[in-house]
Design a protein around this motif. Structure first.
Motif, mmCIF file in Angstrom:
data_model
loop_
_atom_site.group_PDB
_atom_site.id
_atom_site.type_symbol
_atom_site.label_atom_id
_atom_site.label_comp_id
_atom_site.label_asym_id
_atom_site.label_seq_id
_atom_site.Cartn_x
_atom_site.Cartn_y
_atom_site.Cartn_z
ATOM 1 N N LEU A 1 7.627 4.472 -18.595
ATOM 2 C CA LEU A 1 8.617 5.523 -18.360
ATOM 3 C C LEU A 1 7.908 6.865 -18.391
ATOM 4 C CD1 LEU A 1 11.633 6.206 -17.976
ATOM 5 C CD2 LEU A 1 11.808 6.351 -20.477
ATOM 6 N N GLN A 2 7.945 7.568 -17.264
ATOM 7 C CA GLN A 2 7.251 8.840 -17.171
ATOM 8 C C GLN A 2 8.097 9.958 -17.782
ATOM 9 O OE1 GLN A 2 6.788 8.430 -12.910
ATOM 10 N NE2 GLN A 2 4.642 7.839 -13.105
ATOM 11 N N SER A 3 7.499 11.106 -17.987
ATOM 12 C CA SER A 3 8.183 12.203 -18.666
ATOM 13 C C SER A 3 9.414 12.675 -17.906
ATOM 14 C CB SER A 3 7.223 13.374 -18.876
ATOM 15 O OG SER A 3 6.713 13.826 -17.630
ATOM 16 N N ASP A 4 9.417 12.527 -16.562
ATOM 17 C CA ASP A 4 10.556 12.978 -15.754
ATOM 18 C C ASP A 4 11.620 11.900 -15.577
ATOM 19 O OD1 ASP A 4 9.180 11.266 -14.108
ATOM 20 O OD2 ASP A 4 8.853 12.711 -12.501
ATOM 21 N N GLY A 5 11.436 10.742 -16.195
ATOM 22 C CA GLY A 5 12.418 9.675 -16.101
ATOM 23 C C GLY A 5 12.149 8.662 -15.014
ATOM 24 N N ASP A 6 11.125 8.902 -14.191
ATOM 25 C CA ASP A 6 10.733 7.882 -13.213
ATOM 26 C C ASP A 6 10.020 6.743 -13.926
ATOM 27 O OD1 ASP A 6 11.779 9.524 -11.303
ATOM 28 O OD2 ASP A 6 9.852 10.177 -10.479
ATOM 29 N N VAL A 7 9.895 5.621 -13.241
ATOM 30 C CA VAL A 7 9.265 4.444 -13.829
ATOM 31 C C VAL A 7 8.028 4.091 -13.018
ATOM 32 C CG1 VAL A 7 9.536 1.984 -14.329
ATOM 33 C CG2 VAL A 7 11.435 3.563 -14.724
ATOM 34 N N GLU A 8 6.963 3.781 -13.719
ATOM 35 C CA GLU A 8 5.743 3.332 -13.063
ATOM 36 C C GLU A 8 5.508 1.858 -13.373
ATOM 37 O OE1 GLU A 8 1.268 4.301 -14.036
ATOM 38 O OE2 GLU A 8 2.131 5.962 -12.897
ATOM 39 N N ALA A 9 5.178 1.098 -12.333
ATOM 40 C CA ALA A 9 4.833 -0.318 -12.492
ATOM 41 C C ALA A 9 4.007 -0.738 -11.294
ATOM 42 C CB ALA A 9 6.091 -1.184 -12.608
ATOM 43 N N TYR A 10 2.963 -1.488 -11.543
ATOM 44 C CA TYR A 10 2.102 -1.989 -10.469
ATOM 45 C C TYR A 10 1.633 -0.863 -9.539
ATOM 46 C CZ TYR A 10 3.751 -6.537 -12.044
ATOM 47 O OH TYR A 10 4.052 -7.641 -12.821
ATOM 48 N N ILE B 1 8.561 4.821 -9.282
ATOM 49 C CA ILE B 1 9.883 4.472 -8.764
ATOM 50 C C ILE B 1 10.931 5.399 -9.382
ATOM 51 C CG2 ILE B 1 11.533 2.585 -8.413
ATOM 52 C CD1 ILE B 1 8.567 1.166 -9.652
ATOM 53 N N SER B 2 11.768 5.998 -8.514
ATOM 54 C CA SER B 2 12.782 6.935 -8.985
ATOM 55 C C SER B 2 14.155 6.555 -8.440
ATOM 56 C CB SER B 2 12.430 8.361 -8.548
ATOM 57 O OG SER B 2 12.407 8.452 -7.143
ATOM 58 N N GLY B 3 15.192 7.180 -9.016
ATOM 59 C CA GLY B 3 16.540 7.033 -8.478
ATOM 60 C C GLY B 3 17.295 5.797 -8.900
ATOM 61 N N MET B 4 16.746 4.985 -9.795
ATOM 62 C CA MET B 4 17.416 3.740 -10.198
ATOM 63 C C MET B 4 18.475 3.999 -11.262
ATOM 64 S SD MET B 4 13.787 2.044 -10.805
ATOM 65 C CE MET B 4 13.467 3.603 -11.600
ATOM 66 N N SER B 5 19.447 3.091 -11.315
ATOM 67 C CA SER B 5 20.398 3.131 -12.423
ATOM 68 C C SER B 5 20.024 2.113 -13.495
ATOM 69 C CB SER B 5 21.818 2.861 -11.919
ATOM 70 O OG SER B 5 21.883 1.642 -11.206
ATOM 71 N N SER B 6 19.243 1.087 -13.129
ATOM 72 C CA SER B 6 18.799 0.109 -14.125
ATOM 73 C C SER B 6 17.497 -0.533 -13.684
ATOM 74 C CB SER B 6 19.860 -0.974 -14.354
ATOM 75 O OG SER B 6 19.943 -1.850 -13.251
ATOM 76 N N SER C 1 7.325 -5.423 -20.943
ATOM 77 C CA SER C 1 7.141 -4.329 -21.886
ATOM 78 C C SER C 1 7.532 -2.999 -21.268
ATOM 79 C CB SER C 1 5.676 -4.269 -22.340
ATOM 80 O OG SER C 1 4.830 -3.979 -21.239
ATOM 81 N N LEU C 2 7.846 -2.050 -22.162
ATOM 82 C CA LEU C 2 8.203 -0.699 -21.734
ATOM 83 C C LEU C 2 7.434 0.304 -22.572
ATOM 84 C CD1 LEU C 2 9.903 1.465 -20.288
ATOM 85 C CD2 LEU C 2 11.697 1.077 -21.993
ATOM 86 N N ASP C 3 6.646 1.136 -21.914
ATOM 87 C CA ASP C 3 5.917 2.211 -22.587
ATOM 88 C C ASP C 3 6.641 3.522 -22.307
ATOM 89 O OD1 ASP C 3 4.236 4.186 -23.513
ATOM 90 O OD2 ASP C 3 2.420 3.344 -22.614
ATOM 91 N N ALA C 4 7.363 4.036 -23.308
ATOM 92 C CA ALA C 4 8.123 5.281 -23.171
ATOM 93 C C ALA C 4 7.507 6.390 -23.997
ATOM 94 C CB ALA C 4 9.577 5.050 -23.582
ATOM 95 N N GLU D 1 0.818 -1.219 0.000
ATOM 96 C CA GLU D 1 0.000 0.000 0.000
ATOM 97 C C GLU D 1 0.847 1.262 0.000
ATOM 98 O OE1 GLU D 1 -3.259 0.084 -0.608
ATOM 99 O OE2 GLU D 1 -3.042 -2.079 -0.830
ATOM 100 N N VAL D 2 1.982 1.220 -0.741
ATOM 101 C CA VAL D 2 2.803 2.419 -0.923
ATOM 102 C C VAL D 2 2.612 2.928 -2.350
ATOM 103 C CG1 VAL D 2 4.507 1.831 0.831
ATOM 104 C CG2 VAL D 2 4.839 1.041 -1.507
ATOM 105 N N GLU D 3 2.855 4.198 -2.544
ATOM 106 C CA GLU D 3 2.632 4.808 -3.856
ATOM 107 C C GLU D 3 3.921 5.155 -4.577
ATOM 108 O OE1 GLU D 3 -0.988 4.381 -2.080
ATOM 109 O OE2 GLU D 3 0.599 5.566 -1.150
ATOM 110 N N SER D 4 4.986 5.497 -3.847
ATOM 111 C CA SER D 4 6.231 5.873 -4.520
ATOM 112 C C SER D 4 7.433 5.273 -3.803
ATOM 113 C CB SER D 4 6.370 7.392 -4.605
ATOM 114 O OG SER D 4 6.469 7.971 -3.327
#
Length: 345
Positions: free
Chosen positions: A241-250, A254-259, A268-271, A219-222
């Motif tokens: 892939l969001q416009s700011d480079g964060d990733v959304e899934a489930y 999610i931010s701050g990742m290197s991979s 799949s990836l929706d960019a 039950e967390v959002e980010s």
């Protein structure tokens, strides 16, 4: 008593603090004292009728009720308790009950721990309130606490911010929690979690749920990764892939990742919202978006694609669609093939 105190027996005395501050014991009502000394034995104090509650003094077996000091107390009944300016250690013993300063308190509903570095040893569920240094457990509302050990942890209906320090060690709302087990339910509100430094996030396949340092958050959002990566499930994951480079899934942002590693399945990836487009790396099922690398991708949506410095073979599969590097791309409008010897079928 006139400029004097009350001295109990060497046996077990039961003092009752009345609503007006007088003390009842042995069918006597005694007023005017500054100190009540139990004088040995398992002496008790019933302050349930005294609405202002009791306060610790920093001395074991001692509490105050307004200007009246009780010494030698082993057990006490009160609805409200105030801690000291020092470091108080509250040990939960049951619902509405705890031990502190060698006194067993019961019928408690609230504890203001004071200004020191105060701790709570919990037994059951610990619930955040959404306010810094506040939490509820075993039907007691605590304020002014700094650390909680044991029990299990859940969030509030408000927005809570969790920071993972290590396995079974997190901070939330300015409280350090340890020994709470391997799960945290963030409950309501827009909740965020920052992972431990160097610890990867792992998706579980359940919406708003992920694992960091062996702790499953639900039950967390980010989420934020710190010098770490995101690992997908072994099933089919859909990354956006969001416009700011964060990733959304489930339903997680999610931010701050290197991979991002899809970790198996037809991922799949929706960019489409990412204006800079994607780039091939030379490895199959792998693309980059800026400094972020996606691995294990089978299909991708993007308007722009950049090839490698090697030899890329693009195979048209339909309007705005092609296959390359074992990835099926769609919604393409432009391809920069790069500097290799590239071909289009």
């Amino acid at each position: 008593a006139v400029n004097a105190n009350l001295l109990g027996t060497s046996g077990t005395d039961a003092f009752v603090l009345q609503s007006d501050g007088d003390v009842e014991v042995y069918n006597l009502s005694i007023s005017g004292m500054s100190v009540v000394d139990g004088n040995g034995g398992d002496d008790s104090l019933d302050a349930s009728a005294y609405s202002d509650g009791l306060a610790l003094t920093g001395t074991d077996n001692q509490v105050t009720a307004g200007s009246l000091t009780f010494d030698g107390i082993v057990s006490a009944i009160t609805a409200a308790l105030t801690g000291t300016s020092g470091d108080d250690a509250f040990v939960i013993t049951g619902d509405n009950a705890l031990d502190v300063a060698d006194i067993s308190f019961s019928e408690l509903s609230s504890v203001d721990a004071g200004t020191g570095t105060d701790s709570v040893a919990a037994l059951g569920v610990v619930t955040l309130t959404g306010v810094d240094n506040e939490a509820s457990t075993s039907l007691i509302d605590f304020s002014g606490i700094n650390s909680v050990s044991g029990g299990s942890l859940e969030g509030s209906a408000n927005a809570d911010t969790f920071v993972v320090i290590s396995n079974s060690n997190v901070t939330a709302n300015n409280i350090s929690f340890t020994g709470f087990g391997s799960t945290i339910d963030a409950k309501g509100g827009t909740d965020s979690v920052t992972g431990a430094d160097g610890a990867d996030w792992t998706l579980t396949g359940t919406n708003k749920e992920a694992i960091n340092s062996g702790i499953t958050f639900s039950e967390v959002e980010s989420l934020t990764a710190v010098n770490a990566n995101l690992l997908g499930t072994s099933g089919t994951d859909a990354f956006v892939l969001q416009s700011d480079g964060d990733v959304e899934a489930y339903d997680l942002s999610i931010s701050g990742m290197s991979s991002v590693d899809g970790n198996g399945g037809d991922d799949s990836l929706d960019a489409s919202a990412y204006s800079d487009g994607l780039a091939l790396t030379g490895s199959n099922n792998q693309v980059t978006a800026g400094s972020l690398t996606f691995d294990g991708i089978v299909s991708a949506v993007t308007a722009a694609l950049t090839g490698t410095s090697g030899d890329d073979a693009f195979v048209i599969t339909g309007d705005n669609a092609l296959d390359v590097a074992d990835i099926s791309f769609s919604e393409l409008s432009s391809v920069d093939a790069g500097t290799g010897t590239d071909s289009v079928a």
